[in-house]
Write an enzyme that holds these catalytic residues in place. Structure first.
Site, PDB file in Angstrom:
ATOM      1  N   GLU A 151     -64.413  53.317  33.372  1.00 55.92           N
ATOM      2  CA  GLU A 151     -65.354  54.630  32.829  1.00 55.92           C
ATOM      3  C   GLU A 151     -66.770  54.152  32.166  1.00 55.92           C
ATOM      4  O   GLU A 151     -66.854  54.435  30.813  1.00 55.92           O
ATOM      5  CB  GLU A 151     -64.613  55.771  32.107  1.00 55.92           C
ATOM      6  N   ASN A 196     -63.647  51.056  37.444  1.00 54.82           N
ATOM      7  CA  ASN A 196     -63.232  52.670  37.584  1.00 54.82           C
ATOM      8  C   ASN A 196     -63.886  53.638  37.110  1.00 54.82           C
ATOM      9  O   ASN A 196     -64.134  53.568  35.829  1.00 54.82           O
ATOM     10  CB  ASN A 196     -61.727  52.329  37.312  1.00 54.82           C
ATOM     11  N   HIS A 236     -60.109  62.448  39.806  1.00 58.18           N
ATOM     12  CA  HIS A 236     -59.453  63.912  38.918  1.00 58.18           C
ATOM     13  C   HIS A 236     -60.218  65.116  39.441  1.00 58.18           C
ATOM     14  O   HIS A 236     -61.237  65.224  38.734  1.00 58.18           O
ATOM     15  CB  HIS A 236     -59.627  63.472  37.338  1.00 58.18           C
ATOM     16  N   GLU A 266     -56.767  57.236  40.738  1.00 57.57           N
ATOM     17  CA  GLU A 266     -56.082  58.313  39.801  1.00 57.57           C
ATOM     18  C   GLU A 266     -56.119  59.760  40.352  1.00 57.57           C
ATOM     19  O   GLU A 266     -56.133  60.717  39.615  1.00 57.57           O
ATOM     20  CB  GLU A 266     -56.839  58.198  38.411  1.00 57.57           C
ATOM     21  N   ASP A 268     -55.404  63.462  41.463  1.00 63.53           N
ATOM     22  CA  ASP A 268     -54.881  64.479  41.033  1.00 63.53           C
ATOM     23  C   ASP A 268     -55.470  65.622  41.218  1.00 63.53           C
ATOM     24  O   ASP A 268     -57.009  65.544  41.399  1.00 63.53           O
ATOM     25  CB  ASP A 268     -53.851  64.437  39.630  1.00 63.53           C
TER      26      ASP A 268
HETATM   27  O1  G3I Z   1     -46.541  56.202  23.216  1.00 63.74           O
HETATM   28  C1  G3I Z   1     -46.880  57.153  22.078  1.00 63.74           C
HETATM   29  C2  G3I Z   1     -45.728  57.822  21.160  1.00 63.74           C
HETATM   30  O2  G3I Z   1     -45.047  56.819  20.634  1.00 63.74           O
HETATM   31  C3  G3I Z   1     -46.167  58.948  20.328  1.00 63.74           C
HETATM   32  O3  G3I Z   1     -45.072  59.394  19.725  1.00 63.74           O
HETATM   33  C4  G3I Z   1     -47.161  59.859  20.863  1.00 63.74           C
HETATM   34  C5  G3I Z   1     -47.642  60.758  20.137  1.00 63.74           C
HETATM   35  O4  G3I Z   1     -48.806  60.523  19.440  1.00 63.74           O
HETATM   36  O5  G3I Z   1     -48.385  59.242  21.796  1.00 63.74           O
HETATM   37  C6  G3I Z   1     -47.775  58.342  22.649  1.00 63.74           C
HETATM   38  O6  G3I Z   1     -49.118  57.745  23.315  1.00 63.74           O
HETATM   39  C7  G3I Z   1     -49.666  58.611  24.055  1.00 63.74           C
HETATM   40  C8  G3I Z   1     -49.801  57.884  25.514  1.00 63.74           C
HETATM   41  O7  G3I Z   1     -50.397  58.570  26.523  1.00 63.74           O
HETATM   42  C9  G3I Z   1     -48.512  57.512  26.216  1.00 63.74           C
HETATM   43  O8  G3I Z   1     -47.857  58.761  26.558  1.00 63.74           O
HETATM   44  C10 G3I Z   1     -50.933  58.799  23.310  1.00 63.74           C
HETATM   45  O9  G3I Z   1     -51.085  59.617  22.565  1.00 63.74           O
HETATM   46  C11 G3I Z   1     -51.898  59.568  24.558  1.00 63.74           C
HETATM   47  O10 G3I Z   1     -53.265  59.596  24.122  1.00 63.74           O
HETATM   48  C12 G3I Z   1     -51.918  58.891  25.897  1.00 63.74           C
HETATM   49  O11 G3I Z   1     -52.485  59.662  26.812  1.00 63.74           O
HETATM   50  C13 G3I Z   1     -53.051  58.819  28.172  1.00 63.74           C
HETATM   51  C14 G3I Z   1     -54.553  58.827  28.160  1.00 63.74           C
HETATM   52  O12 G3I Z   1     -54.968  58.334  29.221  1.00 63.74           O
HETATM   53  C15 G3I Z   1     -55.021  57.954  26.984  1.00 63.74           C
HETATM   54  O13 G3I Z   1     -54.444  56.615  26.999  1.00 63.74           O
HETATM   55  C16 G3I Z   1     -52.487  59.947  29.230  1.00 63.74           C
HETATM   56  O14 G3I Z   1     -51.075  60.031  29.176  1.00 63.74           O
HETATM   57  C17 G3I Z   1     -53.164  58.980  30.428  1.00 63.74           C
HETATM   58  O15 G3I Z   1     -52.859  59.893  31.590  1.00 63.74           O
HETATM   59  C18 G3I Z   1     -54.641  58.936  30.345  1.00 63.74           C
HETATM   60  O16 G3I Z   1     -55.058  58.465  31.554  1.00 63.74           O
HETATM   61  C19 G3I Z   1     -56.562  58.341  31.573  1.00 63.74           C
HETATM   62  C20 G3I Z   1     -57.002  57.110  32.390  1.00 63.74           C
HETATM   63  O17 G3I Z   1     -56.196  56.017  31.496  1.00 63.74           O
HETATM   64  C21 G3I Z   1     -58.307  56.723  32.596  1.00 63.74           C
HETATM   65  N1  G3I Z   1     -58.838  57.895  33.470  1.00 63.74           N
HETATM   66  C22 G3I Z   1     -58.584  59.078  32.823  1.00 63.74           C
HETATM   67  C23 G3I Z   1     -57.056  59.401  32.657  1.00 63.74           C
HETATM   68  C24 G3I Z   1     -56.835  60.848  32.200  1.00 63.74           C
HETATM   69  O18 G3I Z   1     -57.300  60.836  30.864  1.00 63.74           O
END
Ligand code: G3I
Length: 352
Positions: A151, A196, A236, A266, A268
């Site tokens: 991005e 990406n 998305h 990605e 969905d």
């Molecule tokens: O692993 C921790 C956990 O230990 C903790 O208890 C919990 C509570 O805060 O957080 C967990 O980490 C989370 C992680 O996902 C794993 O589940 C992060 O807070 C959360 O911000 C993270 O969100 C991900 C996000 O990217 C940021 O990395 C989403 O699952 C994921 O679907 C999203 O994916 C992005 C792509 O990388 C880029 N394109 C857009 C896409 C959707 O936003």
């Protein structure tokens, strides 16, 4: 190497992977039925805690990418430390099940640990190159394709060069993109390097500007002979917005003319704005996917099609786009009981 002990409880050592592979029936997964590789983003922790999830991935996917596990927030607990436990577990799982592997994401404005806010301009390039080279070299020959910069285009107007604000843009300027790509190419010359992006497919809105800005960036990188092999169209899709088939097709045509490949990375459908009931949501969502894939395939067959998750049971969409009517979101090809929906039949029509 420091490891978050909280996570260690979930992640078994690689010695247990043989057991995982045997349980999941790696040798007989249906993931190999695809002509164009299809697969999904994977949550590594669920591979251990949810056997049905793991089995569904092995059955459906011939390619996978970590939804989490290889981002800065996952692997860089401190300036000095790398924590590859989740990344190693994911790569070992994919390899044990003969799945192709994408890496996500070496550089992004998001998912950055708090300590990176203190990165100074003088050290930024060294830290960026060190990170990219360490991560890519660790999985050289195993991760075939990397989202090197995720991005890069700004989400709204007014940014210089329409680039998305980030620590890297602030410290290094636009050159951070070429720096990251060159570091990745040096670490694994065999890896396919991808930029990406999302928000490139809809009629009107910000998508018009993002398409133009993304193409301008790609053209500049090609002109500067920066190593780059392809683009990731995240996909998305907004269920309540039409796909601009002509504009998306033109973008894919222009990308191909630059000698770059296309990957759907990605996919969905954000269904928050779609009226129910479930079968009506599924029908519209499948039609958006059909329009999106149709526009792309008409110009260039993608390297692969990946959805950002496999089952409605595990998706990022409800966190940010919960349905106003309170019913569960339905963004992915399988429902929350792993039953295929109309969207999976559309994907099969393009990729089988
Ligand atoms: O692993 C921790 C956990 O230990 C903790 O208890 C919990 C509570 O805060 O957080 C967990 O980490 C989370 C992680 O996902 C794993 O589940 C992060 O807070 C959360 O911000 C993270 O969100 C991900 C996000 O990217 C940021 O990395 C989403 O699952 C994921 O679907 C999203 O994916 C992005 C792509 O990388 C880029 N394109 C857009 C896409 C959707 O936003």
């Amino acid at each position: 190497m420091t490891v978050d002990t909280g996570r260690r409880r979930f992640l078994l050592g690689s010695a247990s992977l043989a057991g995982l592979a045997a349980i999941s029936g790696a040798a007989h997964g249906a993931g190999r039925r695809w002509t164009i590789p299809y697969g999904s983003a994977v949550r590594p922790g669920l591979l251990v805690t949810d056997p049905a999830y793991r089995a569904a991935l092995v059955d459906a996917c011939s390619i996978v990418v970590p939804e989490g596990g290889l981002k800065w927030a996952d692997i860089r607990p401190t300036r000095e430390a790398f924590d590859f436990e989740a990344g190693d577990f994911f790569v070992d799982f994919a390899a044990a099940n003969a799945m192709a592997i994408r890496g996500h994401a070496l550089v992004w404005a998001g998912a950055m640990p708090a300590w990176t806010a203190s990165i100074g301009a003088a050290e930024a390039e060294g830290l960026l190159v060190e990170h990219v080279q360490a991560v890519v070299a660790r999985y050289a020959g195993r991760i075939a394709s990397w989202d090197v910069v995720n991005e890069p285009i700004a989400e709204d107007r007014g940014q210089p060069g329409d680039l998305r604000p980030s620590i890297w843009l602030d410290r290094l300027g636009p050159s951070y993109i070429a720096i990251a790509l060159r570091a990745a190419a040096a670490a694994d010359p065999s890896a396919r390097l991808v930029l990406n992006e999302y928000g490139l497919e809809h009629v009107g809105g910000r998508d018009i500007v993002k398409r133009e800005a993304f193409l301008a960036l790609l053209r500049q990188l090609r002109q500067d002979d920066v190593p780059l092999h392809g683009v990731g169209l995240q996909g998305h899709l907004r269920g309540d917005r039409s796909i601009d088939r002509d504009a998306l097709g033109a973008l894919v045509r222009d990308v191909a003319a630059l000698g770059l490949s296309v990957t759907v990375t990605e996919l969905d459908v954000i269904d928050a704005g779609l009226p129910g009931p479930a079968d009506a949501i599924d029908t519209v969502a499948a039609s958006r996917v059909d329009d999106f894939l149709g526009a792309i395939f008409a110009q260039k067959v993608p390297d692969a099609v990946l959805t950002w998750g496999l089952t409605d049971r595990y998706s990022w969409v409800p966190t940010y786009f919960a349905r106003r009517d309170g019913t569960p979101n339905r963004p992915l090809p399988l429902d929350d009981a792993y039953r295929p929906k109309a969207m999976m039949r559309v994907i099969e029509r393009y990729c089988r």
